[in-house]
Design an enzyme around this catalytic site. Sequence first.
Site: not given
Length: 302
Positions: A220, A231, A250, A276, A294
């Site tokens: 990812y 990230d 998540i 988040y 993502f």
Amino acid sequence: MRITNIKIVVSLLLIFSCLAGCKTDNPDVLITESGLKCELHKFNDEVKCENGDVIKFHLIVQDHKDSILSSTTNGAGAQTMEIEPSIFNGDIMEGIRLMGVGDSVSFYVPVDSIFRGVVTLPKHVKPGTNWRYTVEITEHKTRAEIKEESKRLAIEHAARIRNDLSIKSEQISIDQEIILDHLTKENINAELQPEGYFRTIIKESNGKIAEPGDKVKVHYTGKLLDGTKFDSSYDRGRPYEITLGVGEVIYGWDLAIADLAVGTEATIFLPSNFGYGEQGAAGGRIPPNSVLVFDVEVVEVN
């Protein structure tokens, strides 16, 4: 991060004897075909371990002088470990797969194998000697038992999240409008999913689809809606492994990955409370109430 039918073994001693490549003077010390020297202290007829199972165990490690290098019996407490395939001939995983709850066995492992690839050995390590690993298994869960427990946890987790999200429906609606505006502006064709997030499929696949409790490996890249990357598993050179549906990641991931087959590549757009929420994350790199994007690729399901 692989389980076959569980083998119920009549006797650990019988198994070791069948695998033994040679006999020793001590009937309680056996050597397997791969060269693993095993000293049996206690054994019984419990279900034995297989790859993918999880055990709790006590471990005492001693060097060639019988000096104790580490021990979980001095207050550290039993350790937890997933059984994995052997990585070299004579490693202790071979022996552990022949153990069950209550069994206690010492394994003699060559330090040259333990420290393979290490150019300069620590001073206390003498080449050509063995270290003694004494293992006593206190708990054992088969892969099937772990998966059933994970399914139960997934159901409980999903119920808690749905209840929480119902309270935050106003923010979710705001975020969905933000996502729609972005998709229109960037001419991205992404569909709103029944659960409330958006998804576009980049590459279709008819591979295996994960179920709650499965181990899933995913590549990812995570970004904010403005394209800022926060990230990526690609940067680390290895996919990220999760247990699906139990809250390890998540909520948006638990939802989205459950609908993607192995080999599928997709982009998902998550309202902030699927990520988040108002807390944000990553030391401020993900601000509060951030929509998350993502790019994901499902690599493997077990």
